[in-house]
Design a protein around this motif. Structure first.
Motif, short mmCIF file in Angstrom:
data_model
loop_
_atom_site.label_atom_id
_atom_site.label_comp_id
_atom_site.label_asym_id
_atom_site.label_seq_id
_atom_site.Cartn_x
_atom_site.Cartn_y
_atom_site.Cartn_z
N ILE A 1 0.85 -1.19 0.00
CA ILE A 1 0.00 0.00 0.00
C ILE A 1 0.88 1.24 0.00
CG2 ILE A 1 -1.72 1.31 1.30
CD1 ILE A 1 -2.77 -1.36 2.36
N PRO A 2 0.73 2.13 -0.98
CA PRO A 2 1.61 3.31 -1.06
C PRO A 2 1.31 4.31 0.05
CG PRO A 2 -0.13 3.44 -2.71
CD PRO A 2 -0.25 2.08 -2.08
N PRO A 3 2.32 5.05 0.52
CA PRO A 3 2.12 6.03 1.61
C PRO A 3 1.06 7.06 1.28
CG PRO A 3 4.47 5.66 1.21
CD PRO A 3 3.73 4.96 0.11
N GLU A 4 0.94 7.45 0.00
CA GLU A 4 -0.02 8.48 -0.35
C GLU A 4 -1.46 8.03 -0.20
OE1 GLU A 4 1.68 6.69 -4.22
OE2 GLU A 4 2.42 7.34 -2.25
N ALA A 5 -1.67 6.74 0.04
CA ALA A 5 -3.04 6.24 0.25
C ALA A 5 -3.64 6.77 1.55
CB ALA A 5 -3.05 4.71 0.26
N TYR A 6 -2.77 7.16 2.50
CA TYR A 6 -3.27 7.62 3.79
C TYR A 6 -3.47 9.13 3.75
CZ TYR A 6 -1.61 3.02 5.18
OH TYR A 6 -1.40 1.67 5.26
N SER A 7 -4.72 9.54 3.70
CA SER A 7 -5.01 10.96 3.56
C SER A 7 -5.55 11.61 4.84
CB SER A 7 -6.03 11.18 2.43
OG SER A 7 -7.22 10.44 2.68
N ASP A 8 -6.07 10.82 5.77
CA ASP A 8 -6.61 11.41 6.98
C ASP A 8 -5.50 11.72 7.97
OD1 ASP A 8 -6.90 9.12 9.43
OD2 ASP A 8 -6.67 8.33 7.40
N TYR A 9 -5.79 12.62 8.89
CA TYR A 9 -4.79 13.10 9.84
C TYR A 9 -4.14 11.98 10.63
CZ TYR A 9 -2.89 14.93 14.20
OH TYR A 9 -2.08 15.16 15.28
N ALA A 10 -4.95 11.16 11.29
CA ALA A 10 -4.41 10.16 12.22
C ALA A 10 -3.54 9.15 11.49
CB ALA A 10 -5.55 9.45 12.95
N SER A 11 -3.99 8.66 10.36
CA SER A 11 -3.24 7.63 9.64
C SER A 11 -1.94 8.17 9.08
CB SER A 11 -4.10 7.05 8.51
OG SER A 11 -5.26 6.43 9.03
N SER A 12 -1.98 9.36 8.49
CA SER A 12 -0.76 9.92 7.90
C SER A 12 0.28 10.22 8.98
CB SER A 12 -1.08 11.18 7.11
OG SER A 12 -1.65 12.19 7.94
N GLN A 13 -0.17 10.72 10.14
CA GLN A 13 0.77 11.02 11.22
C GLN A 13 1.36 9.74 11.82
OE1 GLN A 13 1.79 14.25 12.22
NE2 GLN A 13 0.80 14.58 10.25
N GLN A 14 0.53 8.72 11.94
CA GLN A 14 1.04 7.45 12.46
C GLN A 14 2.05 6.84 11.50
OE1 GLN A 14 -1.74 4.71 14.83
NE2 GLN A 14 -3.08 5.71 13.37
N ALA A 15 1.75 6.91 10.21
CA ALA A 15 2.67 6.36 9.22
C ALA A 15 4.04 7.05 9.33
CB ALA A 15 2.09 6.52 7.82
N GLU A 16 4.02 8.35 9.59
CA GLU A 16 5.27 9.10 9.75
C GLU A 16 6.01 8.65 11.00
OE1 GLU A 16 6.56 13.74 10.54
OE2 GLU A 16 4.86 13.32 9.21
N ILE A 17 5.28 8.44 12.10
CA ILE A 17 5.91 7.98 13.34
C ILE A 17 6.55 6.62 13.13
CG2 ILE A 17 5.39 7.14 15.67
CD1 ILE A 17 3.37 9.44 15.90
N LEU A 18 5.85 5.73 12.46
CA LEU A 18 6.40 4.40 12.20
C LEU A 18 7.65 4.50 11.33
CD1 LEU A 18 3.13 2.36 11.59
CD2 LEU A 18 4.78 1.97 13.41
N ALA A 19 7.64 5.41 10.36
CA ALA A 19 8.79 5.56 9.48
C ALA A 19 10.00 6.10 10.22
CB ALA A 19 8.43 6.49 8.32
N ASP A 20 9.79 6.92 11.24
CA ASP A 20 10.88 7.54 12.00
C ASP A 20 11.32 6.73 13.22
OD1 ASP A 20 10.83 9.65 10.24
OD2 ASP A 20 9.60 10.93 11.52
N ALA A 21 10.70 5.60 13.45
CA ALA A 21 10.99 4.81 14.65
C ALA A 21 12.43 4.33 14.67
CB ALA A 21 10.03 3.63 14.74
N THR A 22 13.08 4.49 15.81
CA THR A 22 14.42 3.92 15.99
C THR A 22 14.33 2.52 16.57
OG1 THR A 22 14.55 5.00 18.17
CG2 THR A 22 15.51 6.17 16.30
N VAL A 23 13.23 2.24 17.27
CA VAL A 23 12.95 0.91 17.81
C VAL A 23 11.46 0.65 17.62
CG1 VAL A 23 12.85 -0.55 19.88
CG2 VAL A 23 14.80 0.98 19.53
N LEU A 24 11.10 -0.52 17.14
CA LEU A 24 9.70 -0.89 16.98
C LEU A 24 9.48 -2.24 17.64
CD1 LEU A 24 6.86 -0.49 15.79
CD2 LEU A 24 7.69 -1.58 13.69
N ARG A 25 8.56 -2.27 18.58
CA ARG A 25 8.25 -3.52 19.26
C ARG A 25 6.74 -3.70 19.33
NH1 ARG A 25 12.77 -4.20 18.34
NH2 ARG A 25 14.42 -5.13 19.63
N PHE A 26 6.31 -4.96 19.22
CA PHE A 26 4.90 -5.30 19.32
C PHE A 26 4.49 -5.31 20.79
CE2 PHE A 26 1.07 -7.82 18.41
CZ PHE A 26 0.71 -7.31 17.18
N ASP A 27 3.23 -5.06 21.02
CA ASP A 27 2.70 -5.07 22.37
C ASP A 27 3.10 -6.34 23.11
OD1 ASP A 27 0.45 -5.90 24.33
OD2 ASP A 27 0.08 -3.78 24.00
#
Length: 500
Positions: free
Chosen positions: A432-458
């Motif tokens: 799914i391309p990044p530009e598919a996310y047009s709403d505020y919450a989804s686009s901001q979350q996608a950016e946070i995930l992209a900038d993550a230095t560490v990603l862990r599942f719950d």
């Protein structure tokens, strides 16, 4: 979801051609289903896994049953979908091979979430003639366990806990997707971080559908700016903001955790997020795998740090009593008061689904990104960006050709697009391309995930279900009731509950 009309007749030709190749395979699948009876354990007693993760998507106290669609399409070209070459049952379904069949999907998504999920399946149901029933329920994990143990499992179920998936797989309740699904296609569309969480003993038993970023803090935009507050960039900045709100006569935090048989997960999320900020990622991994005790010093230190926020005088709207007694979906409502009854709410991006609505029209009164926005829960430094995430996967209990087709469809990018268009949804499908996310919450979350230095599942989702959705959650209820005065005992009890 608005209907999307397929414009390319080529897909019809592809679907018909692929279907011709799978007629025999589909018939074989039906024969196998008739020849073998599902082995289900007898009911011992109603399952007491009384806690269920909201995604751990959260639901309001209601049930919702939606018909995703049951009228067959006039031709198989009614859905603008790309069919991966290996998804032969999906191709057969689009060619009309399973018209008139039915599939039941059980989930914990109700209200807006349940409606969005049902809507995202509507075009597929219409195109194939498969009657897809989606049911969202509260007390989800308890109900799912009772149905499975009673031999009444749904065809497909959504689960937010890899540990629960593994528990069902080990008991022989699940269909092994590796036996028939193109797992190489799954590996192409999903990163290893996601596919690893769908496996049990090297076989695939699940398909992830939804991803969530939990490491965010909501705040009231206009009041925040008027007060002169600034977005914190470090953990110390966050505590400084908390203290400034207190000094200005406000209540910093909106925190509630009542959620039926899932009560307690809000506290586990907080502790996991803080642990990622106060210890090395390897410690987090060791804790999840029980390579270190549940009550290790690093974990106790994280819990104490959370307790300082939760139980500090004047820190939380309503105090400790309100934390345990107020529904999770209502936590942020005081934020919209003038002045705000509380200012900061650490919660995933689904929370706007539970914001106040107009009592007559039921339309939302507030807009994400305008009336309330969120910032990243900061780490020790601005460069330190550990992210706690979660996700929802689908697991399969009944092996019939039409159920296989729905599972393959749920693994495609197209299956997610309807909910993405509705907003408030992120798919872990990398096609799914990044530009598919047009709403505020989804686009901001996608950016946070992209900038993550560490990603862990719950962590609680990845632990054995009797701990992650059992003793950990119930222990947090006891912990909140004592306002953090029993930390050592609660965590020692959870450690003792770990299965040998």
């Amino acid at each position: 979801m608005t209907k999307r009309t397929r414009l390319l007749a080529a897909l019809l030709l592809l679907a018909l051609a692929a279907a011709g190749c799978v007629n025999d395979a589909a018939d074989d699948g039906e024969d196998e289903a008739e020849a073998a009876e599902a082995t289900e354990a007898p009911v011992d007693e109603e399952a007491d896994l009384a806690e269920e993760g909201a995604d751990e998507a959260t639901e309001a106290p209601a049930e919702a049953t939606e018909e995703a669609g049951s009228e067959p399409a006039e031709d198989a070209a009614a859905l603008d979908a790309e069919v991966p070459e290996g998804y032969t049952h999906l191709a057969a379904a689009l060619a009309g091979e399973y018209e008139g069949t039915s599939v039941e999907i059980l989930s914990q998504w109700v209200e807006a979430e349940g409606e969005n999920f049902s809507a995202t399946l509507a075009d597929f149901a219409e195109a194939t003639g498969i009657d897809i029933t989606t049911e969202g329920i509260t007390d989800y994990e308890t109900v799912l366990n009772v149905r499975v143990e009673g031999g009444d499992a749904p065809d497909i179920a959504q689960v937010a806990q890899p540990g629960l998936m593994q528990e069902f797989a080990s008991a022989g309740h699940l269909v092994n997707l590796s036996d028939w699904m193109d797992v190489e296609q799954l590996s192409t569309d999903y990163s290893e971080a996601w596919t690893d969480l769908t496996t049990y003993e090297d076989d695939t038993y699940g398909v992830f559908f939804r991803a969530n970023t939990k490491s965010i803090v909501w705040y009231p935009v206009a009041a925040f700016e008027e007060a002169g507050y600034e977005i914190p960039e470090t953990w110390d900045d966050l505590i400084g903001l908390q203290d400034q709100i207190l000094a200005d006569g406000g209540t910093p935090w909106c925190i509630t955790m009542e959620h039926g048989d899932a009560t307690g997960w809000v506290a586990t999320d907080w502790i996991e997020d803080v642990l990622l900020r106060t210890a090395e990622p390897e410690v987090y991994d060791q804790w999840v795998a029980h390579e270190i005790p549940f009550d290790s010093p690093e974990v106790l230190a994280a819990a104490e740090q959370v307790g300082e926020i939760w139980f500090g005088e004047g820190h939380v709207n309503g105090g400790g009593t309100a934390i345990g007694a107020t529904f999770v979906g209502d936590a942020m409502n005081p934020t919209f008061e003038e002045p705000p009854g509380c200012w900061l709410h650490r919660q995933a991006a689904w929370i706007p689904d539970f914001w106040p609505t107009d009592p007559e029209t039921e339309e939302p009164l507030y807009t994400p990104g305008e009336d309330a926005a969120f910032f990243f829960l900061p780490g020790e430094t601005p460069e330190d960006r550990p992210v706690l995430g979660s996700g929802d996967m689908f697991i399969m209990f009944d092996d019939r050709p039409e159920v296989r087709a729905v599972m393959e469809y749920l693994a495609t990018a197209d299956a997610a697009m309807g909910w993405i268009e509705a907003g408030g949804f992120i798919s872990p499908n990398s096609s799914i391309p990044p530009e598919a996310y047009s709403d505020y919450a989804s686009s901001q979350q996608a950016e946070i995930l992209a900038d993550a230095t560490v990603l862990r599942f719950d962590a609680s989702d990845s632990m054995p279900a009797e701990v992650g959705q059992g003793s950990f959650w119930s222990g947090m209820v006891d912990w909140v009731a004592a306002e953090g005065g029993n930390t050592d005992q609660v965590f020692a009890d959870i450690e003792a509950s770990w299965p040998s």
